[in-house]
Each structure stands twice: as C-alpha cells, then as structure tokens.
Design a protein around this motif. Sequence first.
Motif, PDB file in Angstrom:
ATOM      1  N   GLU A 187      71.649  17.843 106.773  1.00 30.40           N
ATOM      2  CA  GLU A 187      72.072  16.954 105.702  1.00 30.40           C
ATOM      3  C   GLU A 187      72.793  15.757 106.316  1.00 30.40           C
ATOM      4  O   GLU A 187      73.851  15.901 106.939  1.00 30.40           O
ATOM      5  CB  GLU A 187      72.943  17.710 104.703  1.00 30.40           C
ATOM      6  CG  GLU A 187      72.145  18.814 104.025  1.00 30.40           C
ATOM      7  CD  GLU A 187      72.738  19.307 102.729  1.00 30.40           C
ATOM      8  OE1 GLU A 187      73.913  19.009 102.438  1.00 30.40           O
ATOM      9  OE2 GLU A 187      72.003  19.995 102.002  1.00 30.40           O
TER      10      GLU A 187
ATOM     11  N   VAL B  50      67.928  15.935 104.588  1.00 32.11           N
ATOM     12  CA  VAL B  50      68.315  15.558 103.236  1.00 32.11           C
ATOM     13  C   VAL B  50      69.426  14.520 103.344  1.00 32.11           C
ATOM     14  O   VAL B  50      70.491  14.796 103.909  1.00 32.11           O
ATOM     15  CB  VAL B  50      68.802  16.778 102.423  1.00 32.11           C
ATOM     16  CG1 VAL B  50      69.270  16.343 101.032  1.00 32.11           C
ATOM     17  CG2 VAL B  50      67.699  17.823 102.314  1.00 32.11           C
TER      18      VAL B  50
ATOM     19  N   GLU C  74      72.405  12.770 102.071  1.00 34.97           N
ATOM     20  CA  GLU C  74      73.447  13.109 101.104  1.00 34.97           C
ATOM     21  C   GLU C  74      73.883  11.888 100.299  1.00 34.97           C
ATOM     22  O   GLU C  74      73.891  10.760 100.794  1.00 34.97           O
ATOM     23  CB  GLU C  74      74.676  13.662 101.846  1.00 34.97           C
ATOM     24  CG  GLU C  74      74.512  15.066 102.343  1.00 34.97           C
ATOM     25  CD  GLU C  74      74.713  16.089 101.259  1.00 34.97           C
ATOM     26  OE1 GLU C  74      75.557  15.903 100.361  1.00 34.97           O
ATOM     27  OE2 GLU C  74      73.998  17.101 101.309  1.00 34.97           O
TER      28      GLU C  74
ATOM     29  N   HIS D 298      64.300  13.506 102.840  1.00 34.22           N
ATOM     30  CA  HIS D 298      64.516  13.727 101.416  1.00 34.22           C
ATOM     31  C   HIS D 298      65.817  13.040 101.001  1.00 34.22           C
ATOM     32  O   HIS D 298      66.642  12.717 101.866  1.00 34.22           O
ATOM     33  CB  HIS D 298      64.607  15.223 101.126  1.00 34.22           C
ATOM     34  CG  HIS D 298      63.396  15.970 101.565  1.00 34.22           C
ATOM     35  ND1 HIS D 298      63.176  16.309 102.891  1.00 34.22           N
ATOM     36  CD2 HIS D 298      62.332  16.421 100.879  1.00 34.22           C
ATOM     37  CE1 HIS D 298      62.017  16.939 102.993  1.00 34.22           C
ATOM     38  NE2 HIS D 298      61.487  17.021 101.796  1.00 34.22           N
TER      39      HIS D 298
ATOM     40  N   LYS E 211      69.127  13.359  98.357  1.00 37.36           N
ATOM     41  CA  LYS E 211      69.932  14.037  97.345  1.00 37.36           C
ATOM     42  C   LYS E 211      70.605  12.962  96.493  1.00 37.36           C
ATOM     43  O   LYS E 211      71.428  12.187  96.986  1.00 37.36           O
ATOM     44  CB  LYS E 211      70.976  14.930  98.005  1.00 37.36           C
ATOM     45  CG  LYS E 211      71.667  15.870  97.041  1.00 37.36           C
ATOM     46  CD  LYS E 211      72.674  16.752  97.737  1.00 37.36           C
ATOM     47  CE  LYS E 211      72.014  17.843  98.534  1.00 37.36           C
ATOM     48  NZ  LYS E 211      73.002  18.788  99.125  1.00 37.36           N
TER      49      LYS E 211
ATOM     50  N   LEU F 200      66.189  15.057  94.795  1.00 37.45           N
ATOM     51  CA  LEU F 200      66.804  16.113  94.002  1.00 37.45           C
ATOM     52  C   LEU F 200      68.176  15.656  93.530  1.00 37.45           C
ATOM     53  O   LEU F 200      68.883  14.943  94.230  1.00 37.45           O
ATOM     54  CB  LEU F 200      66.941  17.395  94.820  1.00 37.45           C
ATOM     55  CG  LEU F 200      67.737  17.324  96.120  1.00 37.45           C
ATOM     56  CD1 LEU F 200      68.435  18.650  96.374  1.00 37.45           C
ATOM     57  CD2 LEU F 200      66.823  16.991  97.295  1.00 37.45           C
TER      58      LEU F 200
ATOM     59  N   ALA G  24      72.104  16.300  92.403  1.00 40.48           N
ATOM     60  CA  ALA G  24      73.214  17.174  92.769  1.00 40.48           C
ATOM     61  C   ALA G  24      74.511  16.538  92.282  1.00 40.48           C
ATOM     62  O   ALA G  24      74.527  15.367  91.893  1.00 40.48           O
ATOM     63  CB  ALA G  24      73.264  17.373  94.283  1.00 40.48           C
TER      64      ALA G  24
ATOM     65  N   THR H  34      62.410  20.441  93.629  1.00 45.40           N
ATOM     66  CA  THR H  34      62.590  19.996  95.020  1.00 45.40           C
ATOM     67  C   THR H  34      63.692  20.790  95.706  1.00 45.40           C
ATOM     68  O   THR H  34      63.527  21.234  96.844  1.00 45.40           O
ATOM     69  CB  THR H  34      62.890  18.484  95.073  1.00 45.40           C
ATOM     70  OG1 THR H  34      61.808  17.771  94.460  1.00 45.40           O
ATOM     71  CG2 THR H  34      63.063  18.004  96.503  1.00 45.40           C
ATOM     72  N   ALA H  35      64.798  21.016  95.012  1.00 42.88           N
ATOM     73  CA  ALA H  35      65.901  21.803  95.591  1.00 42.88           C
ATOM     74  C   ALA H  35      65.471  23.236  95.869  1.00 42.88           C
ATOM     75  O   ALA H  35      65.790  23.797  96.928  1.00 42.88           O
ATOM     76  CB  ALA H  35      67.104  21.787  94.656  1.00 42.88           C
ATOM     77  N   GLU H  36      64.729  23.829  94.943  1.00 42.02           N
ATOM     78  CA  GLU H  36      64.270  25.203  95.139  1.00 42.02           C
ATOM     79  C   GLU H  36      63.380  25.310  96.376  1.00 42.02           C
ATOM     80  O   GLU H  36      63.483  26.272  97.144  1.00 42.02           O
ATOM     81  CB  GLU H  36      63.515  25.686  93.898  1.00 42.02           C
ATOM     82  CG  GLU H  36      64.434  25.898  92.708  1.00 42.02           C
ATOM     83  CD  GLU H  36      63.688  26.129  91.406  1.00 42.02           C
ATOM     84  OE1 GLU H  36      62.470  25.884  91.331  1.00 42.02           O
ATOM     85  OE2 GLU H  36      64.353  26.545  90.431  1.00 42.02           O
TER      86      GLU H  36
ATOM     87  N   TYR I 267      65.635  24.442  99.792  1.00 47.14           N
ATOM     88  CA  TYR I 267      66.669  25.412 100.121  1.00 47.14           C
ATOM     89  C   TYR I 267      66.191  26.853  99.925  1.00 47.14           C
ATOM     90  O   TYR I 267      66.996  27.776  99.956  1.00 47.14           O
ATOM     91  CB  TYR I 267      67.939  25.117  99.310  1.00 47.14           C
ATOM     92  CG  TYR I 267      68.520  23.772  99.678  1.00 47.14           C
ATOM     93  CD1 TYR I 267      69.144  23.565 100.900  1.00 47.14           C
ATOM     94  CD2 TYR I 267      68.411  22.685  98.801  1.00 47.14           C
ATOM     95  CE1 TYR I 267      69.664  22.328 101.236  1.00 47.14           C
ATOM     96  CE2 TYR I 267      68.925  21.442  99.149  1.00 47.14           C
ATOM     97  CZ  TYR I 267      69.554  21.279 100.362  1.00 47.14           C
ATOM     98  OH  TYR I 267      70.075  20.046 100.692  1.00 47.14           O
TER      99      TYR I 267
END
Length: 194
Positions: free
Chosen positions: A55, A79, A81, A112, A114, A147, A149, A187-189, A192
């Motif tokens: 991240e 990812v 952040e 990716h 977040k 995604l 968050a 996307t998160a599923e 992660y």
Amino acid sequence: GGLPPADSAAEAIAMIDEQMAARRFRGVRPMCPKSPVVPDDDVLAALVERDLVFELLARPPDLADAARRLSAHPDLVVVVEHTGWPRSADDDERTLWRAGITALADAGEHMHCKLSGLAAATGTMSTEAFAPWIEPAIAAFGPERCLFASNFPVDGLHGTLEQLWSGYAGAVAGFDARTRDLLFAGTAERLYRL
C-alpha cells in the motif's frame, strides 16, 4: 500490516514475516513519515514472493517517482492509499495530483487506487467536493482497479461515517450497478482475498 522503519532490507523482510502469522494479514504500508515512500527493491520482491499487497502512502509530489519505481515490479499488487493523498483542494494541488495519478495508473495493471482520505483535503464529505477527485481516479484506473475506503477516525473530523458513504455514493450515482459493486465491494474482495 505495517512496515516500520528498518536499518536494512533484511530487517524489513523479517518484520513482514513476523506479521504473516496473523490470519488476516494481506500486505503492508510504510508506517513512518520519514520512511522512503517506496521501500527497497528487495523488500518489494519479498512482498511478491509472499503474495502480499504493497500500500503506497505518498503525497502528490512523490506520486510520479513512485510510479516509476513501482512499474519495475509488475507482479507486485500495489494499492495507492487515500486517492494519492492530496494536501488541499486547490487547483495547483489538483494539477500535480492528476499527473501523479495518471502516472500510477499507466504504470501497469498491478496498480490500484483506494478512494479514501479526501475529507482531510476538502474539509467536507460532500459529493460535490469528492467528485473532482473520485471521477478522474476512476477514469485513470478503471473501476476494476478502484475501491472505496474510509480514513476513520481522521475522517471523523469532517463528518460521520454515514455522511462519508453518502458522499461516495453520490459521486458514483451515475455509474451502472456492476461498477458501483466493484467500487464498494468487488475490487476490495479480490485484492484482499476476502
């Protein structure tokens, strides 16, 4: 998990291995503002070997250089952040941010974004404040690589969790159901392994 400052790549890798004992451990992000934005290449290679996520916690002035460094690691899931962590909502910051976000998105499919951390830069949780950041990020990365968050408790300085999710929902209200599902869950599923 975290990647605290370390005296060597070997020490950083040992800290990663120690955290791997946690059943829900999926990756790391640097935990100290004085740490390098992107760790040593040996640390990045260790993350790949362990099937972990990196991240990236970087501000707009560091995004393009981070993209250059991370493009050399196409097997590493990265990812970004806090939507590239803008410091303010002014035009100069947005210009610098957009160039960095574009560089990161263009660095490869392993990158990716977040969509989080915007309340601190905008001072609000409104759809109108979020949309000028969320829409270009989704356009750059695509919904399969974005995604949503939160950044609570820090976001709590600007509103409630319900207001945050309402601001996000308003910013993507015009997207189809599949795209919204990717942004809010899919996307998160996948990333992660949930």
